[in-house]
Design an enzyme around this catalytic site. Structure first.
Site, PDB file in Angstrom:
ATOM      1  N   ASP A   1       0.793  -1.180   0.107  1.00 47.79           N
ATOM      2  CA  ASP A   1       0.111   0.138  -0.066  1.00 47.79           C
ATOM      3  C   ASP A   1       0.689   1.176   0.219  1.00 47.79           C
ATOM      4  O   ASP A   1       0.575   2.332  -0.645  1.00 47.79           O
ATOM      5  CB  ASP A   1      -0.763   0.122   1.168  1.00 47.79           C
ATOM      6  CG  ASP A   1      -2.313  -0.959   1.133  1.00 47.79           C
ATOM      7  OD1 ASP A   1      -2.613  -1.018   0.004  1.00 47.79           O
ATOM      8  OD2 ASP A   1      -2.718  -0.971   2.243  1.00 47.79           O
TER       9      ASP A   1
ATOM     10  N   HIS B   1      -3.132   5.207   4.649  1.00 53.69           N
ATOM     11  CA  HIS B   1      -3.288   5.948   3.391  1.00 53.69           C
ATOM     12  C   HIS B   1      -3.221   7.436   3.731  1.00 53.69           C
ATOM     13  O   HIS B   1      -2.705   8.470   2.890  1.00 53.69           O
ATOM     14  CB  HIS B   1      -4.599   5.743   2.590  1.00 53.69           C
ATOM     15  CG  HIS B   1      -4.477   4.190   2.396  1.00 53.69           C
ATOM     16  ND1 HIS B   1      -3.946   3.568   1.384  1.00 53.69           N
ATOM     17  CD2 HIS B   1      -5.639   3.144   2.675  1.00 53.69           C
ATOM     18  CE1 HIS B   1      -4.249   2.433   1.318  1.00 53.69           C
ATOM     19  NE2 HIS B   1      -5.126   2.034   2.003  1.00 53.69           N
TER      20      HIS B   1
END
Length: 307
Positions: free
Chosen positions: A245, A268
């Site tokens: 990620d 994120h």
């Protein structure tokens, strides 16, 4: 010189969005030098292009979402990770819905699509964003503390530490470091799947999230164990997915990084804040190219198909 890369021919896939549950068609198309990675919503009356950059991120709840006006494209991090891992500089990514298909929950399917299309070297120098000074973001205190940091490094490496109090996670490694110059992205990182907990599913779905998630595209755990019949793909798959990620989130800056990334309990949102802080700190980076392959850091000079 070290050259930019795109793909030789277009390639397609069909799947569902992890959070929306919507069916979506994905088409990857070659792009000219210096185009960058551009997402395109082709299901709208007038197609909308969204070039990747740190400011284009408009939502980081459970995924990285890009936006332009009222148009959104959710969950871009896995395909962005595959592009970074294979050294793809220029690409159009067409989608027929507002979310990238989750496919198997990792970036391995995107790696397969890109490699199947073939990697093409372009007559333009590959441009890197090189860290010249440290940049760091911290949030919270004590048990709630989390942070992410970039340091100067002649290459690209990532070190991540997760902190989950769960029997299935505790039995695996919660810290992992991946160096592109030593490791192999396709082998070491790409197959790590996203993961979640059954206790969170009802809450997520009541908020319109995880509508397309299941055992075929995620690692799912109850209070004690992994529920997937095939178990884990890596002994330390959880932290490796966080590395996957992070590679995708950081590539949204628009250039491959020459830096050392380290993080504790990041996600994120914090990754994007780190990029935004980096962009504000114009004294902390520069853009560089390499006239000779031998000058480039180990790893970037390798054939894309070997990554």
């Amino acid at each position: 010189m070290l050259q930019q890369r795109t793909i030789k021919s277009l390639t397609r896939a069909v799947g569902v969005g992890l959070h929306s549950g919507q069916r979506v068609e994905l088409t990857l198309r070659p792009a000219q030098p210096n185009t960058g990675i551009v997402f395109r919503r082709v299901d709208l009356p007038e197609p909308v292009d969204i070039p990747v950059n740190a400011e284009a991120v408009v939502d980081t709840r459970m995924a990285s979402t890009l936006g332009k006006g009222d148009v959104r494209i959710h969950t871009v991090e896995h395909v962005m990770s595959a592009c970074a891992g294979l050294g793809i500089d220029n690409l159009y990514i067409d989608v027929t819905a507002e979310e990238i298909p989750i496919l198997d929950g990792s970036s391995a399917s995107f790696v397969f699509l890109l490699q199947s299309a073939g990697i093409e070297l372009q007559k333009a120098p590959k441009r890197f964003l090189r860290l010249t000074k440290p940049v760091e973001i911290r949030q919270g205190e004590g048990a709630a503390e989390k942070w992410a940091r970039l340091d100067p490094y002649h290459g690209y490496k990532l070190r991540f530490e997760i902190d989950f109090s769960h029997p299935a996670v505790d039995s695996t490694g919660q810290t992992y470091e991946f160096d592109l110059g030593i490791g192999n992205y396709s082998r070491d990182i790409a197959r790590a799947r996203t993961f979640g907990f059954t206790k969170d599913v009802e809450m997520l779905r009541s908020n319109g999230l995880a509508l397309g998630g299941g055992l075929d595209n995620a690692i799912v755990m109850d209070d004690y164990k992994v529920l997937n019949s095939d178990g884990l793909r890596y002994d330390d798959e959880f932290v490796k997915h966080k590395i996957l990620d992070a590679i995708g989130d950081l590539y949204i800056v628009g250039y491959p990084l020459l830096a050392a990334y380290s993080a504790f309990r990041s996600g994120h949102g914090l990754n994007n804040l780190l990029l935004r802080e980096l962009m504000q700190r114009q004294d902390a980076w520069d853009i560089v190219t390499f006239d000779h392959v031998r000058e480039a850091p180990q790893g970037f000079a390798q054939s894309a198909l070997a990554w």
